[in-house]
Structures are given as structure tokens and as C-alpha cells.
Design an enzyme around this catalytic site. Structure first.
Site, short mmCIF file in Angstrom:
data_model
loop_
_atom_site.label_atom_id
_atom_site.label_comp_id
_atom_site.label_asym_id
_atom_site.label_seq_id
_atom_site.Cartn_x
_atom_site.Cartn_y
_atom_site.Cartn_z
N TYR A 58 69.52 84.61 72.67
CA TYR A 58 69.88 84.40 74.06
C TYR A 58 68.66 84.53 74.97
O TYR A 58 67.84 85.44 74.81
CB TYR A 58 70.97 85.37 74.50
CG TYR A 58 72.34 85.09 73.93
CD1 TYR A 58 72.64 83.84 73.38
CD2 TYR A 58 73.34 86.05 73.93
CE1 TYR A 58 73.90 83.58 72.84
CE2 TYR A 58 74.60 85.79 73.41
CZ TYR A 58 74.86 84.56 72.86
OH TYR A 58 76.10 84.30 72.33
N SER A 163 81.02 84.47 63.69
CA SER A 163 81.21 83.66 64.88
C SER A 163 81.23 82.19 64.46
O SER A 163 80.38 81.77 63.66
CB SER A 163 80.07 83.93 65.88
OG SER A 163 80.24 83.18 67.07
N SER A 215 82.81 80.89 76.00
CA SER A 215 82.88 79.70 76.86
C SER A 215 84.29 79.48 77.42
O SER A 215 84.80 78.36 77.42
CB SER A 215 82.41 78.45 76.10
OG SER A 215 82.14 77.39 77.00
N LEU A 217 85.32 79.32 80.36
CA LEU A 217 85.34 78.41 81.51
C LEU A 217 84.64 77.09 81.20
O LEU A 217 84.31 76.32 82.10
CB LEU A 217 84.70 79.08 82.73
CG LEU A 217 85.30 80.45 83.13
CD1 LEU A 217 84.62 80.98 84.38
CD2 LEU A 217 86.81 80.36 83.32
N GLY A 219 81.71 76.26 80.29
CA GLY A 219 80.40 76.04 80.88
C GLY A 219 80.42 75.47 82.28
O GLY A 219 79.45 74.84 82.72
N GLY A 220 81.54 75.67 82.98
CA GLY A 220 81.67 75.15 84.35
C GLY A 220 82.25 73.76 84.44
O GLY A 220 82.53 73.26 85.54
N PHE A 223 85.40 73.20 86.45
CA PHE A 223 85.25 73.21 87.90
C PHE A 223 84.54 71.96 88.42
O PHE A 223 84.85 71.48 89.51
CB PHE A 223 84.45 74.44 88.34
CG PHE A 223 85.05 75.74 87.91
CD1 PHE A 223 86.04 76.36 88.67
CD2 PHE A 223 84.64 76.36 86.73
CE1 PHE A 223 86.59 77.56 88.28
CE2 PHE A 223 85.20 77.55 86.33
CZ PHE A 223 86.18 78.16 87.10
N ASN A 224 83.59 71.46 87.64
CA ASN A 224 82.70 70.41 88.15
C ASN A 224 82.80 69.07 87.43
O ASN A 224 82.28 68.08 87.92
CB ASN A 224 81.24 70.89 88.05
CG ASN A 224 81.04 72.24 88.73
OD1 ASN A 224 81.49 72.44 89.84
ND2 ASN A 224 80.36 73.15 88.05
N GLY A 271 77.07 86.93 85.92
CA GLY A 271 76.36 88.12 86.35
C GLY A 271 76.71 88.51 87.77
O GLY A 271 76.07 89.40 88.35
#
Length: 305
Positions: A58, A163, A215, A217, A219-220, A223-224, A271
Site C-alpha cells: 500500500y 484475500s 472496496s 464504495l 472506488g467512488g 458516486f461518480n 481518512g
């Protein structure tokens, strides 16, 4: 009243993880000082989020060290945390100039070296849970088991998991281990929930193992995103948010994931402590089966069979 996160028991080991997990994969992008990182850690601990998720790769191999720098400012917080980290992805990176291609490595030597690096970077004596990050075609289950056994005996890692593993891959590794794998961390969100159909979550429910959901959401994109799927899902989530009194569609998403009977532990990637508080508040919401399937239909673009 401020919502609090409860603890979930991970298999028969009586290992307790928080129902929501704070992900630190974007820590290097947050632009925080060490003191600000410490303050953020303390804030989510106050909310009951005691489990933190890391991986060696990361932030271009930076995030574990950034977290460790903050934790070193107040080492006593270690006693309140369950630290999760992952290994086996080898990325081309200036830190490793000899690598010519991204690849996986589940050799005993690489797993042990990864743990030693993680302990140094995180500035801790042991790791609560180590995950194999991605399935490795060259994985020798006996060799991985030997690494796990040595790390356990040395007190460097308490528990182990995987994972992104398919059920057969999970069972292969488990067949070589005396102690149960604790979790399988997999992608779950309203745009991608194939693990609900390919047997992955069925297997975990059968074994009474909580998956960890990454993940959440998307990765957005929820929303977008501008695709037909994105628009359908976003509109449906907005309608349901109004119906249940949620403040935002991300709260509906967390409630939707929690509908799954394997009881996934959702990983929060933000964050921003207000976004974290919003996720915690989502624990107070629940969806009906019909509301769950409205999101399913919106994502698939067709009705149930």
C-alpha cells in the site's frame, strides 16, 4: 447519541475484530503529519473501530511505515488494536529495482521476509492477522503452511487468513493447516458482488467465518460513474436512503453489505473522520429483503431469475 461499533468473533479462536475495519491503503495520499495520523487513529478507536487493515504494497510500500511512525508516538494504543496486513504481491517499484514484472510470491522465504519487514515498519512485536493477498498459481500449500507455523511459533503472527481466494483455493490451504483460516478478504459492493454467487460467501457462511469486504464504495464509481449501471444503482440507493432516513447513499451501501448472512466486516477507506462517523452511523440502519433486491436488480440490469 454517538453510535459505537461492536466486536465480532472470528471463527472458533475467540479472536475479536470490530464490525467495521479502518483501511489504511490510501494513508500516503492523506497528507497527514505523524501527529495528525495519531489523532485520526485515536478518533476511530473512540468509535469502537479497533481493527486496522494494511498490506506491504500500500502506498508504494509506504503505508505500513507511516502508520508505525504515528503509533510510535503513543505505543500504548497497540493494546487496543487488531492489526491486519497482507503479503505476496511483488510490484515493480524503485524500492525493488531488480523486479521486471509484477508477480506473486508465496514462497516461505518471501512470507517470512514480508512479516519481518511489516513488524519493523509498523513498529510492533507481532501481527494479529496475516493474509495472503492474492491467489498465486505457484502456491505450494505445504510451503505456506510451513511459513505460517514458523511465524506462529516465533510469536510474530497470531492468526492467518487469505484475500481474494476462490473456495477451492481456500480449502487447499486450509487442508495443510492445523488452525483455521480466520477470513477471506474479498470485494463486495453494489457494482461487484460476484462472491455472493460463485460460492465464496456460501463457503464462509458454512464455516461460520466472517469475510472482510474491501472496496465497499467501488472506488467512488457509485458516486461518480456515468455508465447505465452506475446511474441505476445510484438512483436506487438514493431512493432507499430517503425511505430509511439515511444521510447518504454510502450508509445504504454499508447496510446492504451487512444484509449478507455471512456477516461481512466492511473496510472503510476514508481518512476523513466525518466519513468514518457516517459509516458507524450506518450500523443503525437495516434494509428489507425487497430493498436489498432492488439494489441487486439495479446492479444486474434485470430481474431475478
Amino acid at each position: 447519541m454517538v453510535s459505537m461499533v461492536n466486536q465480532a468473533t472470528m471463527v472458533a479462536q475467540q479472536l475479536q475484530f470490530s464490525e467495521l475495519v479502518q483501511g489504511y491503503w490510501r494513508l500516503a495520499e492523506w497528507g497527514m503529519t505523524a501527529q495528525q495520523r495519531l489523532a485520526f487513529l485515536e478518533q476511530h478507536l473512540e468509535l469502537g473501530i479497533t481493527t486496522v487493515d494494511h498490506a506491504d504494497i500500500y502506498g508504494g510500500y509506504q503505508c505500513e511505515a507511516l502508520f508505525g511512525e504515528a503509533l510510535a508516538l503513543k505505543p500504548s494504543l497497540r493494546q487496543q488494536l487488531q492489526i491486519v496486513t497482507k503479503c505476496d504481491i511483488n510490484l515493480c517499484n524503485p524500492k525493488y529495482p531488480h523486479r521486471n514484472i509484477n508477480h506473486y510470491d508465496t514462497s516461505k522465504s518471501h512470507i517470512i521476509d514480508s512479516v519481518n519487514n511489516a513488524l519493523a515498519n509498523l513498529r510492533v512485536d507481532n501481527i494479529d492477522l496475516l493474509l495472503i493477498h492474492r491467489p498465486d498459481v505457484l502456491m505450494d500449500a505445504d510451503e505456506v503452511a510451513a511459513a505460517f507455523t514458523e511465524l506462529k511459533q516465533q510469536g510474530k503472527v497470531n492468526h492467518f487468513g487469505v484475500s481474494n481466494f476462490a473456495p477451492a483455493q481456500f480449502d487447499l490451504l486450509q487442508s495443510r493447516l492445523e488452525q483455521p483460516l480466520v477470513t477471506n478478504q474479498v470485494e463486495i459492493n453494489p457494482l461487484n458482488f460476484e462472491v455472493a454467487h460463485d460460492g465464496t460467501l456460501d463457503q464462509l457462511q458454512m464455516k461460520r467465518i466472517h469475510p472482510m469486504a474491501w472496496s465497499c464504495l467501488a472506488g467512488g464509481d457509485i458516486f461518480n460513474g456515468s455508465s447505465e449501471q452506475h446511474v441505476r444503482v445510484r438512483e436506487t440507493l438514493t431512493d432507499i436512503a430517503a425511505e430509511i432516513g439515511a444521510d447518504s447513499i454510502d450508509q445504504v451501501i454499508y447496510a446492504w453489505i451487512r444484509c449478507l448472512p455471512s456477516k461481512p466486516l466492511a473496510i472503510i477507506g476514508s481518512g476523513n473522520i466525518e466519513r468514518v462517523r457516517s459509516a458507524v452511523a450506518a450500523l443503525d440502519f437495516s434494509l428489507s429483503r425487497e430493498q436489498f433486491y432492488r439494489v441487486w436488480v439495479a446492479s444486474k440490469g434485470h430481474g431475478v431469475p
